[in-house]
Design a protein around this motif. Structure first.
Motif, short mmCIF file in Angstrom:
data_model
loop_
_atom_site.label_atom_id
_atom_site.label_comp_id
_atom_site.label_asym_id
_atom_site.label_seq_id
_atom_site.Cartn_x
_atom_site.Cartn_y
_atom_site.Cartn_z
N VAL A 37 1.59 5.78 -4.63
CA VAL A 37 1.57 5.39 -3.75
C VAL A 37 2.79 5.49 -2.62
O VAL A 37 4.04 5.16 -3.53
N ALA A 38 3.11 6.79 -1.39
CA ALA A 38 4.07 5.73 -0.52
C ALA A 38 3.61 5.91 0.89
O ALA A 38 2.42 6.01 1.47
N GLU A 39 3.97 4.53 0.52
CA GLU A 39 3.40 3.59 2.05
C GLU A 39 4.62 3.57 3.59
O GLU A 39 6.07 2.93 3.14
N LEU A 99 0.93 10.39 -4.01
CA LEU A 99 2.58 10.76 -4.28
C LEU A 99 1.50 11.80 -4.92
O LEU A 99 3.16 12.28 -5.32
N THR A 122 4.16 -4.52 -2.56
CA THR A 122 4.52 -3.41 -1.18
C THR A 122 5.77 -5.24 -0.87
O THR A 122 5.90 -6.18 -0.85
N ARG A 147 9.24 0.58 4.80
CA ARG A 147 8.49 1.67 4.16
C ARG A 147 8.99 1.51 2.46
O ARG A 147 10.22 0.97 2.21
N GLU A 148 8.00 2.43 1.75
CA GLU A 148 8.73 2.03 0.36
C GLU A 148 7.73 2.99 0.30
O GLU A 148 6.61 3.41 -0.13
N VAL A 149 7.94 3.71 -1.50
CA VAL A 149 7.74 3.96 -2.19
C VAL A 149 7.15 3.26 -3.95
O VAL A 149 7.82 2.66 -4.38
N ASN A 150 5.64 3.44 -4.35
CA ASN A 150 5.60 2.33 -5.13
C ASN A 150 5.04 3.23 -6.07
O ASN A 150 3.74 3.40 -6.19
N GLU A 151 5.98 3.51 -6.93
CA GLU A 151 5.57 4.21 -8.30
C GLU A 151 4.46 4.05 -9.16
O GLU A 151 3.94 4.77 -9.44
N SER A 168 -3.53 9.82 -8.55
CA SER A 168 -3.00 8.36 -7.17
C SER A 168 -4.16 8.34 -7.22
O SER A 168 -5.72 8.40 -6.60
#
Ligand code: V0V
Length: 144
Positions: A41-43, A64, A114, A33-37, A68
């Protein structure tokens, strides 16, 4: 040009709810899981196995904020398939070849995707209605 389908990306309004559905009902496993500012997105990356090599993968992508690209996609289409991601060995080379063949890439230079991957996208209007992501894995991922 392409090694394989790296993942299929699904736009979802609520990441936790989507992960719950994909694990409890469909039997996928959550790998990452990761947040990509930068991408807004949160993926969550979902897989069928433990190792990269034996995984079919789907990426659940939630917005987010309202700016987006995923928020815009959801407002227009509702939840569903937003992108197909093709894995490549050398993103800069493949980007150059596709540009030469008349495809518009969204970014002049690769951006961060990612798990530290390098990514770019072919515009869906050029790719016949599909948002095509190009993914070059980080070097250490290839050793798995
Ligand atoms: C838009 N269109 C699409 C589409 N998005 N067609 C197929 N699949 C999609 N996902 C069509 C849309 O129906 C319109 O067609 C036209 O393109 C213009 O769309 P729009 O709604 O006005 O949207 P734009 O132009 O503002 O933005 C579209 C693009 C944008 C593709 C430029 O979504 C974008 O920059 N995407 C790349 C970044 C991204 O998606 N990030 C989130 C995933 P008509 O109506 O004119 O015929 S992040 C990620 O994947 C990560 C981090 C990872 O994998 O590691």
């Amino acid at each position: 040009l392409f090694i394989c389908i790296d993942h299929v990306g699904l736009a979802v309004p609520d990441l936790d709810e989507a992960v719950k559905f994909h694990t409890e009902v469909l039997g996928w496993r959550e790998l990452h899981r990761e947040v990509n500012e930068e991408q807004g997105v949160a993926e969550a990356m979902m897989g069928t196995g433990d190792q990269l090599a034996e995984n079919a993968r789907i990426q659940l992508i939630a917005p987010l904020n309202e700016d987006s690209t995923i928020a815009k996609f959801l407002a227009k289409n509702g939840q569903g398939i937003q992108q197909m991601a093709y894995r490549v060995a050398d993103l800069d080379h493949v980007s150059a070849v596709l540009r030469e063949r008349g495809m518009r890439l969204l970014y002049p230079e690769a951006r961060r995707g990612t798990s530290g991957s390098r990514i770019n996208f072919v515009h869906p209007k050029d790719a016949r209605g599909v948002l095509l992501e190009l993914v070059e894995l980080p070097k250490e991922a290839e050793e798995h």
